[in-house]
Design a protein around this motif. Structure first.
Motif, PDB file in Angstrom:
ATOM      1  N   ARG A  23      18.162  54.638  24.660  1.00  0.00           N
ATOM      2  CA  ARG A  23      17.623  55.633  23.712  1.00  0.00           C
ATOM      3  C   ARG A  23      17.635  55.093  22.278  1.00  0.00           C
ATOM      4  NH1 ARG A  23      20.463  59.297  27.038  1.00  0.00           N
ATOM      5  NH2 ARG A  23      22.224  59.241  25.606  1.00  0.00           N
ATOM      6  N   SER A  24      18.742  54.415  21.947  1.00  0.00           N
ATOM      7  CA  SER A  24      18.813  53.853  20.586  1.00  0.00           C
ATOM      8  C   SER A  24      17.721  52.789  20.379  1.00  0.00           C
ATOM      9  CB  SER A  24      20.207  53.272  20.328  1.00  0.00           C
ATOM     10  OG  SER A  24      20.473  52.215  21.243  1.00  0.00           O
ATOM     11  N   LYS A  25      17.491  51.985  21.448  1.00  0.00           N
ATOM     12  CA  LYS A  25      16.427  50.971  21.332  1.00  0.00           C
ATOM     13  C   LYS A  25      15.073  51.638  21.187  1.00  0.00           C
ATOM     14  CE  LYS A  25      18.933  47.209  21.828  1.00  0.00           C
ATOM     15  NZ  LYS A  25      19.038  46.220  20.749  1.00  0.00           N
ATOM     16  N   GLU A  26      14.821  52.703  21.931  1.00  0.00           N
ATOM     17  CA  GLU A  26      13.518  53.396  21.825  1.00  0.00           C
ATOM     18  C   GLU A  26      13.332  54.027  20.438  1.00  0.00           C
ATOM     19  OE1 GLU A  26      13.531  56.161  24.991  1.00  0.00           O
ATOM     20  OE2 GLU A  26      12.954  54.693  26.543  1.00  0.00           O
ATOM     21  N   GLU A  27      14.445  54.606  19.927  1.00  0.00           N
ATOM     22  CA  GLU A  27      14.354  55.164  18.566  1.00  0.00           C
ATOM     23  C   GLU A  27      14.054  54.070  17.554  1.00  0.00           C
ATOM     24  OE1 GLU A  27      17.985  57.160  17.933  1.00  0.00           O
ATOM     25  OE2 GLU A  27      17.519  58.856  19.271  1.00  0.00           O
ATOM     26  N   ARG A  28      14.707  52.935  17.757  1.00  0.00           N
ATOM     27  CA  ARG A  28      14.453  51.813  16.840  1.00  0.00           C
ATOM     28  C   ARG A  28      13.002  51.361  16.944  1.00  0.00           C
ATOM     29  NH1 ARG A  28      15.303  49.875  12.037  1.00  0.00           N
ATOM     30  NH2 ARG A  28      15.158  47.590  11.961  1.00  0.00           N
ATOM     31  N   ILE A  29      12.502  51.330  18.203  1.00  0.00           N
ATOM     32  CA  ILE A  29      11.101  50.929  18.400  1.00  0.00           C
ATOM     33  C   ILE A  29      10.165  51.896  17.664  1.00  0.00           C
ATOM     34  CG2 ILE A  29       9.277  50.721  20.131  1.00  0.00           C
ATOM     35  CD1 ILE A  29      11.424  49.572  22.027  1.00  0.00           C
ATOM     36  N   LEU A  30      10.468  53.228  17.771  1.00  0.00           N
ATOM     37  CA  LEU A  30       9.638  54.222  17.078  1.00  0.00           C
ATOM     38  C   LEU A  30       9.692  54.034  15.560  1.00  0.00           C
ATOM     39  CD1 LEU A  30      10.387  57.456  19.133  1.00  0.00           C
ATOM     40  CD2 LEU A  30       8.275  56.123  19.112  1.00  0.00           C
ATOM     41  N   GLU A  31      10.905  53.747  15.063  1.00  0.00           N
ATOM     42  CA  GLU A  31      11.031  53.505  13.623  1.00  0.00           C
ATOM     43  C   GLU A  31      10.211  52.303  13.197  1.00  0.00           C
ATOM     44  OE1 GLU A  31      15.140  53.157  12.787  1.00  0.00           O
ATOM     45  OE2 GLU A  31      15.583  55.302  13.090  1.00  0.00           O
TER      46      GLU A  31
END
Length: 590
Positions: A23-31
């Motif tokens: 989830r943290s990686k996906e949030e980072r990807i979105l950012e």
């Protein structure tokens, strides 16, 4: 005791950790994707701004190039015009030098003639030399005829150069006259330092410039410069003013309408410039030095006409005033023969010229007759006292001299052709000019009653020029004394006089609008907004020659009104019209 390890819990914990990391990686990807989109937007904005800057820079370069090209063309055109003006000036100087040489030669020849007369007189008294005297007299007469012919040729050349020079200078010319300080100035405008002499802020800086001191108390020195074709100072006489106006009368006889108008506030010297001192105001009634433009122009016009063939020119005069936007005929008479002001209307004819039906025109043959009619009309002109002047003119005065001229050569040609036509009608036998007419004549000759040579009236092909008539050329010299252009607050009027001032200002505003429309070359010129401009349509527009004489006061008290008059003259100088066309002087063939 061994510890019990639950593998399911460990696996669940690891899965939970991995899901958290995912989830943290996906949030980072979105950012990162959001930041990437923002960077793309900023990049697009920068690229658009860069393109706009490049386009603006290209347009600026093109505009600079266009301005440079226009400036180059303008400089070249001005250089050509300046060279033409210099060439014309040089031609005028040559003509004047030739005139001076003519005068010198005539003076030398007259001296030689006197010496020869003296010597031949001695010989005559001695009884011989009479034949030699006759031979010398005949030689001098031939020389005089040659000099007259040369003078005529140079006069014709001077007229052509004069018209060309006036056209290059422009049809609308503006002169300015700064009047001297008068006694009523001391009561209106005391000086700032408390002395009795008023402060002079408007002065003639040179022959073509007016300097106005617009400095206010406590402010730095501020001067304005106005340039005109000619500027007259307080020391210039009436003769000096008229010498600059005089060349326009030559254009009048050359076939152009001419208008001379005086513009300015009340008390600035308009009536004195146009009419001059009244007989009761002058110490010597026969003193011509105090006469204005109207009497001097009339006298010069009759002098020029006297040099023409007899009965080739006739002059008619009409005097009207525009009062409260109504046109009044000041030469109309009642049943008892007394002069009364009769209301008239201005119309536009089918040819586009202005005309006043039923206007009184008096045939005149001298300047004295014209001035007598004008003096009678001035008694009917509207006057009333104001704060500016004790006898202020409240109407626009227009004196129109209509010159009807016929060409002597055209008359002689008309008479010759008319005589030929009469000879043909009397039955002079000659072969007709058209083959069709010859066939018609041969067919008619078969009849015993027909003549072998039918008259032109019986021919099926009559002459294309059966009659010839001479139409006079009519030109107008309009001399205008406008009412004062000051504001209502300056004049201090009230009641009925307030309506007079309102009508005066509206008519002057209409005159300014007409000149503005001509300066901007608008397709529609509002001549009909006022009776004044409608009446002066033929002298303001078209190919007429207009001279505006600005009359200004020199003192500080009238500074605002003087600036308004000078601004009006500056706008009038901006008018550029097509080169004037001389009126058709040929005979009219019917």
């Amino acid at each position: 005791m061994p510890l019990f390890i639950n593998r399911d819990q460990i696996f669940a914990h690891q899965v939970h950790l991995l899901e958290h990391k995912l989830r943290s990686k996906e949030e980072r990807i979105l950012e990162l994707e959001t930041e990437n989109a923002l960077l793309h937007l900023r990049l697009a904005e920068c690229m658009g701004k860069l393109r706009r800057d490049q386009e603006v820079e290209i347009l600026a370069k093109r505009r600079c190039q266009l301005q440079t090209n226009v400036q180059k063309r303008t400089r070249s055109a001005l250089a050509e015009l300046l060279s033409e003006v210099q060439a014309l000036k040089q031609d005028l100087r040559d003509v004047f030098a030739l005139y001076v040489s003519f005068a010198t030669d005539l003076e030398n020849q007259s001296k030689q003639l006197l010496e020869q007369v003296a010597s031949t007189a001695v010989q005559v008294f001695q009884g011989d030399g009479i034949q030699n005297l006759k031979d010398q007299m005949s030689a001098l007469e031939r020389s005089l005829q040659e000099e007259k012919e040369r003078c005529r040729i140079e006069r014709t050349r001077r007229r052509v150069l004069h018209n060309t020079l006036v056209e290059l200078r422009g049809n609308i010319r503006v002169h300015c006259r700064v009047r001297p300080i008068l006694p009523f100035d001391c009561s209106h405008s005391p000086s700032r330092n408390g002395s009795s002499s008023p402060e002079v802020v408007v002065q003639a800086f040179s022959d073509d410039c007016v300097l106005v001191n617009c400095t206010k108390p406590g402010s730095p020195v501020t001067n304005k410069m106005f340039e005109f074709e000619r500027v007259h100072g307080p020391e210039d006489s009436q003769d000096a003013v008229f010498e600059e106006v005089k060349p326009l009368l030559t254009s009048l006889l050359d076939g152009y309408n001419v208008c001379i108008m005086a513009y300015g506030q009340t008390g600035s010297g308009k009536t004195y410039t146009m009419i001059g001192s009244q007989p009761e105001d002058s110490a010597d009634p026969k003193d011509n030095s105090q006469q204005g433009i109207i009497p001097k122009a009339t006298n010069e016009l009759f002098n020029l006409i006297s040099e023409k063939p007899a009965e080739s020119h006739t002059v008619e005069v009409s005097v009207v005033e525009v009062y409260n936007n109504e046109l009044l005929d000041l030469l109309a008479k009642d049943e008892e023969g007394a002069s009364v002001g009769v209301k008239r209307e201005v119309i536009t004819t089918s040819t586009g010229t202005s005309e006043v039906p039923c206007l009184t025109h008096e045939l005149v043959e001298s300047c004295a007759e014209v001035m007598q009619l004008i003096s009678a009309a001035l008694r009917l002109r509207a006057h009333s006292p104001t704060l500016v002047h004790r006898d202020s003119s409240r109407s626009h005065l227009i004196v129109t001299l209509t010159v009807s001229s016929k060409s002597a050569n055209a008359l002689a040609l008309a008479r010759r052709l008319q005589n030929v036509r009469q000879d043909v009608q009397r039955g002079s036998k000659r072969e007709w000019w058209s083959p069709r007419c010859r066939r018609a004549a041969s067919s008619r000759s078969s009849s015993p009653a027909s003549s072998p040579y039918p008259s032109p009236c019986q021919s099926p092909c009559p002459s294309p020029r059966p009659s010839i008539s001479q139409t006079p050329i009519r030109t107008k010299l309009q001399l205008v004394d406008l009412a004062g252009s000051e504001c209502v607050g300056m004049s201090g009027v009230s009641g009925a006089a307030l309506w007079e001032s309102s009508c005066i200002n509206r008519s002057l505003s209409a005159l300014s609008d007409v000149l503005g429309a001509l300066a901007e070359q608008r397709p529609h010129v509002p001549y009909r907004n006022s009776k004044l401009t409608h009446l002066l349509q033929d002298s303001i527009g078209g190919d007429a020659k207009l001279l505006v004489m600005l009359c200004v006061s020199p003192t500080q008290y009238f500074l605002t009104e003087s600036l308004q008059s000078l601004g009006f003259g500056s706008r009038a100088r901006q008018i550029q019209r097509e080169p004037p066309r001389r009126k058709n002087t040929g005979i009219k063939i019917k």
